[in-house]
Design an enzyme around this catalytic site. Structure first.
Site, PDB file in Angstrom:
ATOM      1  N   GLU A 253       0.818  -1.211   0.000  1.00 48.38           N
ATOM      2  CA  GLU A 253       0.000   0.000   0.000  1.00 48.38           C
ATOM      3  C   GLU A 253       0.854   1.264   0.000  1.00 48.38           C
ATOM      4  O   GLU A 253       1.974   1.255   0.489  1.00 48.38           O
ATOM      5  CB  GLU A 253      -0.939  -0.006   1.211  1.00 48.38           C
ATOM      6  CG  GLU A 253      -2.009  -1.086   1.075  1.00 48.38           C
ATOM      7  CD  GLU A 253      -2.891  -1.223   2.304  1.00 48.38           C
ATOM      8  OE1 GLU A 253      -4.089  -0.973   2.178  1.00 48.38           O
ATOM      9  OE2 GLU A 253      -2.375  -1.567   3.375  1.00 48.38           O
TER      10      GLU A 253
ATOM     11  N   CYS B 146       3.772   8.480   1.177  1.00 45.90           N
ATOM     12  CA  CYS B 146       4.229   7.532   2.186  1.00 45.90           C
ATOM     13  C   CYS B 146       4.361   6.170   1.495  1.00 45.90           C
ATOM     14  O   CYS B 146       3.372   5.618   1.021  1.00 45.90           O
ATOM     15  CB  CYS B 146       3.185   7.499   3.308  1.00 45.90           C
ATOM     16  SG  CYS B 146       3.523   6.285   4.585  1.00 45.90           S
TER      17      CYS B 146
ATOM     18  N   CYS C  22       5.961  -7.165   7.178  1.00 49.94           N
ATOM     19  CA  CYS C  22       7.097  -6.767   8.019  1.00 49.94           C
ATOM     20  C   CYS C  22       7.361  -7.870   9.029  1.00 49.94           C
ATOM     21  O   CYS C  22       6.432  -8.461   9.572  1.00 49.94           O
ATOM     22  CB  CYS C  22       6.792  -5.462   8.752  1.00 49.94           C
ATOM     23  SG  CYS C  22       8.190  -4.874   9.739  1.00 49.94           S
TER      24      CYS C  22
ATOM     25  N   CYS D  12       5.839  -5.550  15.660  1.00 47.10           N
ATOM     26  CA  CYS D  12       5.373  -4.591  16.673  1.00 47.10           C
ATOM     27  C   CYS D  12       3.890  -4.875  16.916  1.00 47.10           C
ATOM     28  O   CYS D  12       3.110  -5.007  15.970  1.00 47.10           O
ATOM     29  CB  CYS D  12       5.592  -3.155  16.210  1.00 47.10           C
ATOM     30  SG  CYS D  12       7.332  -2.835  15.852  1.00 47.10           S
TER      31      CYS D  12
ATOM     32  N   CYS E 229       0.869  -2.667  15.423  1.00 44.41           N
ATOM     33  CA  CYS E 229       0.936  -2.277  14.005  1.00 44.41           C
ATOM     34  C   CYS E 229       0.290  -3.344  13.122  1.00 44.41           C
ATOM     35  O   CYS E 229       0.617  -4.531  13.228  1.00 44.41           O
ATOM     36  CB  CYS E 229       2.403  -2.071  13.629  1.00 44.41           C
ATOM     37  SG  CYS E 229       2.698  -1.929  11.848  1.00 44.41           S
TER      38      CYS E 229
ATOM     39  N   CYS F 179      -1.048   5.949   9.927  1.00 40.84           N
ATOM     40  CA  CYS F 179       0.150   5.244  10.376  1.00 40.84           C
ATOM     41  C   CYS F 179      -0.195   3.912  11.014  1.00 40.84           C
ATOM     42  O   CYS F 179      -1.022   3.846  11.915  1.00 40.84           O
ATOM     43  CB  CYS F 179       0.850   6.060  11.460  1.00 40.84           C
ATOM     44  SG  CYS F 179       2.077   7.141  10.820  1.00 40.84           S
TER      45      CYS F 179
HETATM   46  N1  SAH Z   1       8.961   0.163  10.120  1.00 45.12           N
HETATM   47  C1  SAH Z   1       9.188   1.550  10.263  1.00 45.12           C
HETATM   48  C2  SAH Z   1       8.366   2.405   9.327  1.00 45.12           C
HETATM   49  C3  SAH Z   1       6.953   2.015   9.082  1.00 45.12           C
HETATM   50  S1  SAH Z   1       5.837   2.273  10.412  1.00 45.12           S
HETATM   51  C4  SAH Z   1       8.972   1.966  11.707  1.00 45.12           C
HETATM   52  O1  SAH Z   1       8.449   1.196  12.484  1.00 45.12           O
HETATM   53  O2  SAH Z   1       9.385   3.074  12.035  1.00 45.12           O
HETATM   54  C5  SAH Z   1       5.666   4.034  10.474  1.00 45.12           C
HETATM   55  C6  SAH Z   1       5.279   4.560  11.848  1.00 45.12           C
HETATM   56  O3  SAH Z   1       3.946   4.158  12.199  1.00 45.12           O
HETATM   57  C7  SAH Z   1       6.165   4.032  12.974  1.00 45.12           C
HETATM   58  O4  SAH Z   1       6.544   5.071  13.841  1.00 45.12           O
HETATM   59  C8  SAH Z   1       5.243   3.068  13.668  1.00 45.12           C
HETATM   60  O5  SAH Z   1       5.622   2.829  14.985  1.00 45.12           O
HETATM   61  C9  SAH Z   1       3.934   3.783  13.571  1.00 45.12           C
HETATM   62  N2  SAH Z   1       2.775   2.921  13.832  1.00 45.12           N
HETATM   63  C10 SAH Z   1       2.645   1.611  13.586  1.00 45.12           C
HETATM   64  N3  SAH Z   1       1.423   1.177  13.967  1.00 45.12           N
HETATM   65  C11 SAH Z   1       0.772   2.245  14.459  1.00 45.12           C
HETATM   66  C12 SAH Z   1      -0.535   2.450  14.989  1.00 45.12           C
HETATM   67  N4  SAH Z   1      -1.406   1.450  15.064  1.00 45.12           N
HETATM   68  N5  SAH Z   1      -0.872   3.684  15.410  1.00 45.12           N
HETATM   69  C13 SAH Z   1       0.008   4.715  15.313  1.00 45.12           C
HETATM   70  N6  SAH Z   1       1.239   4.598  14.805  1.00 45.12           N
HETATM   71  C14 SAH Z   1       1.629   3.376  14.387  1.00 45.12           C
HETATM   72 FE1  SF4 Z   2       7.255  -3.213  11.039  1.00 44.58          FE
HETATM   73 FE2  SF4 Z   2       5.043  -2.004  11.859  1.00 44.58          FE
HETATM   74 FE3  SF4 Z   2       7.046  -2.388  13.572  1.00 44.58          FE
HETATM   75 FE4  SF4 Z   2       7.321  -0.582  11.608  1.00 44.58          FE
HETATM   76  S1  SF4 Z   2       5.848  -0.506  13.312  1.00 44.58           S
HETATM   77  S2  SF4 Z   2       8.787  -2.157  12.248  1.00 44.58           S
HETATM   78  S3  SF4 Z   2       6.131  -1.595   9.976  1.00 44.58           S
HETATM   79  S4  SF4 Z   2       5.845  -3.996  12.583  1.00 44.58           S
END
Ligand code: SAH
Ligand code: SF4
Length: 354
Positions: free
Chosen positions: A90, A103, A110, A114, A117, A333
């Site tokens: 996406e 973006c 991934c 996390c 996410c 995000c």
């Molecule tokens: N993998 C990288 C970039 C992609 S995620 C990273 O983790 O930085 C981009 C941003 O979205 C990151 O700061 C991540 O922590 C945040 N993010 C992920 N899931 C989210 C959520 N459910 N609500 C708000 N921010 C989120």
């Molecule tokens: Fe991967 Fe989502 Fe963690 Fe970024 S926030 S490293 S996209 S699992």
């Protein structure tokens, strides 16, 4: 077979010669694709037959499966199928009156897991190649009335786990699309050795580090990679980057109600980042948690966010609260995951103001 936005200028030159065309055609094609940023089919300086030959020799890497636009009409999201193998990724376009930000995804899925996410919840599929990353920017540019001025690697995937392809894409975005390095942001969950490697590269891009907690015990619950690269190591690598590039580092902090948003936690974060080196010190971007299916938490409420930001400022750490865009099309995000079969949530999901 190479794809349209994977092809280098030298390869394009060879193709143009192979097609028996004069050399100046290379310049015209390149100009249309990267400076004017228009689809090849619309490059009317080229004879139609040539456009057709080029389109066949240089196919697109992405096929749009869905395209959705949020009710503010300023945010759009694409779900693409990769032509190579059908992997789904996406891209989000965020338009502003005078400019636009794209973006991009760096991986399909991934592996970092996390917990909050959506991409992490779905798991890893594969790395994207530089052509697939660059194409996301240009396909978004094709529909944006505003010039794309910024690119953020904040879509699906961990860019620094796909280092070489990410860097190759960054270089193309800088050199060929003409976007300045400081307007290209790579966001990482904290792959410390890769941050150090990035510090040694020549391009002064912007680094964003996803922190989300100020103690290892709390961060481990949200970011499993913290067990491998704990906070101290991530901050050390980030300060090396700040020192090498003279650039301010941004820290992202997803604010989760009752989990990481108390005044005491803000105080700890302020102390942790107050001493961060580099021009202007550290900057914190507070992102109210966006809802995902696999995580029970909720976004922090606005007064709590404001208190949190004020505490940080008292430590001379600048802080902004990110306005969520595109929540109604699951484009915010952390909400990206390929879900062609699942309709987006109904419109009207709350949009937070700063
Ligand atoms: N993998 C990288 C970039 C992609 S995620 C990273 O983790 O930085 C981009 C941003 O979205 C990151 O700061 C991540 O922590 C945040 N993010 C992920 N899931 C989210 C959520 N459910 N609500 C708000 N921010 C989120
Ligand atoms: Fe991967 Fe989502 Fe963690 Fe970024 S926030 S490293 S996209 S699992």
């Amino acid at each position: 077979m190479t794809t349209r936005y994977h092809t280098s200028r030298a390869e394009l030159d060879a193709l143009v010669a192979e097609l028996g065309q004069p050399r100046y055609r290379t310049e015209q094609v390149w100009d249309a694709l990267y400076r004017q940023q228009i689809p090849l089919e619309d490059a009317t300086t080229l004879p139609r037959a040539l456009r057709e030959q080029l389109a066949e020799a240089l196919p697109l890497a992405l096929t749009a499966l869905t395209e959705s636009t949020a009710h503010d009409e300023m945010t759009s999201k694409w779900l693409w199928g990769c032509t190579r193998d059908g992997a789904q990724i996406e891209t989000v376009l965020m338009r502003y009156p005078e400019r636009a930000t794209v973006c991009v995804s760096s991986q399909a899925g991934c592996a970092m897991g996390c917990t909050f996410c959506a991409t992490g919840q779905a798991g890893f599929e594969r790395h994207l190649d530089p052509g697939e990353i660059v194409e996301q920017v240009l396909r978004a540019a094709h529909v944006s009335p505003q010039r794309v001025s910024n690119v953020v690697f904040m879509g699906m995937g961990e860019p620094l786990a796909n280092y070489d392809n990410t860097l190759a894409a960054v270089r193309r975005i800088h050199d060929d699309l003409g976007i300045s390095a400081r307007r290209i942001t790579v966001s990482t969950v904290g792959v410390a050795p890769a941050i150090r490697r990035l510090a040694s590269e020549d391009l002064p891009i912007t680094l964003a580090v996803s922190l989300h907690a100020s103690s290892d015990a709390e961060r481990e619950e949200l970011v499993p990679l913290n067990r491998r690269y704990p906070i101290a190591e991530v901050l050390d690598a980030a300060s090396e980057f700040a020192g090498a590039k003279g650039r301010r580092v941004t820290f992202e902090y997803a604010c989760i109600d009752g989990v990481n948003d108390s005044p005491a936690q803000a105080e700890m974060l302020g102390r942790l980042l107050g001493a961060f080196p580099g021009v202007g010190g550290a900057h914190v971007n507070l992102i109210p948690l966006n809802p995902t299916d696999g995580f029970p938490g909720h976004a922090s409420i606005p007064p709590r966010l404001r208190t949190f930001a004020q505490r940080l400022r008292s430590h001379r750490v600048t802080a902004t609260i990110r306005r969520n865009r595109g929540t109604d099309i699951a484009a915010a995000c952390g909400q990206l995951r390929s879900r062609a079969a699942i309709p987006p949530p109904p419109p009207g999901s709350a949009t937070m103001e700063p």
